[in-house]
Design an enzyme around this catalytic site. Sequence first.
Site, PDB file in Angstrom:
ATOM      1  CD  GLU A  74     -61.251 -37.449  77.583  1.00  0.00           C
ATOM      2  OE1 GLU A  74     -61.707 -37.127  76.473  1.00  0.00           O
ATOM      3  OE2 GLU A  74     -61.857 -37.230  78.657  1.00  0.00           O
ATOM      4  CD  GLU A  99     -56.022 -33.867  70.975  1.00  0.00           C
ATOM      5  OE1 GLU A  99     -55.393 -33.975  69.904  1.00  0.00           O
ATOM      6  OE2 GLU A  99     -56.918 -34.655  71.343  1.00  0.00           O
ATOM      7  CG  ASP A 149     -58.091 -42.649  62.906  1.00  0.00           C
ATOM      8  OD1 ASP A 149     -58.787 -43.500  62.303  1.00  0.00           O
ATOM      9  OD2 ASP A 149     -57.481 -41.742  62.319  1.00  0.00           O
ATOM     10  CB  THR A 224     -69.251 -35.500  72.536  1.00  0.00           C
ATOM     11  OG1 THR A 224     -69.537 -36.507  71.555  1.00  0.00           O
ATOM     12  CG2 THR A 224     -68.356 -36.092  73.622  1.00  0.00           C
TER      13      THR A 224
END
Length: 246
Positions: A74, A99, A149, A224
């Site tokens: 991910e 991340e 984004d 989520t």
Amino acid sequence: MTDPRHDDKTTGPEGPDAPLHRRGIKSYVLRAGRMTQAQTRGLEEVWPRLGLTLADGRQDLDTLFGRQAPRVLEVGFGMGASLIEQAERHPDTDFIGIEVHAPGVGKLLDEADKRGLTNLRVYREDALAVLEQCLPAASLDTLQLFFPDPWPKKKHHKRRIVQPAFVELVRTRLKPGGTLHMATDWEAYAEWMAEVMEAAPGFVNTASAETAPYVPRPEFRPLTKFEARGEKLGHGVWDLIFQRVS
């Protein structure tokens, strides 16, 4: 999971044949954030066990996880709630998360430790560099890119992570039959994703004729908090799943 934001802006003069990360393209925008005690604990105490870096080099994933299993990567997991849920629900699958934001990485590591998860590893690096330098060819069953984004202004579209070069890099890291799963809450970006993917060699859309180019949200993708809040406000979410066929 918070809405991870990705940036592939060009900041250097590297030529088109240079690796993506060397051309100044990045998969993220750094943002400051305060660290909680739990997040700090994750980075300080759990990172040595579950954290990975570019310096670790090309990985042998069977050795890394100590077994053979399906592998899911991910990109941009935000605060990690979705990735933690998936790793806990699917103990027979190995997950790798990327991340760059310290609070999200720290929180995910803290939660993984508290839940005793052993099927999860984490990079705090640029995703493009990880794909190029650390993951072997044909090593992934799935790559997930959820809510990147959207860079909605036309002049910023070149900063979107979903570009032909990125898609080709992903194709090489997926096993034949592996899937690229993307989701976005920006319809214009969903259309952009579909256009890029339809032109990408070696992929086929898994959507049915009734819903193409999109698929209904699969049950295996957790809903989520960010997405649930948007649904209550009437916001749409678009999922795209493309399979590597060559």
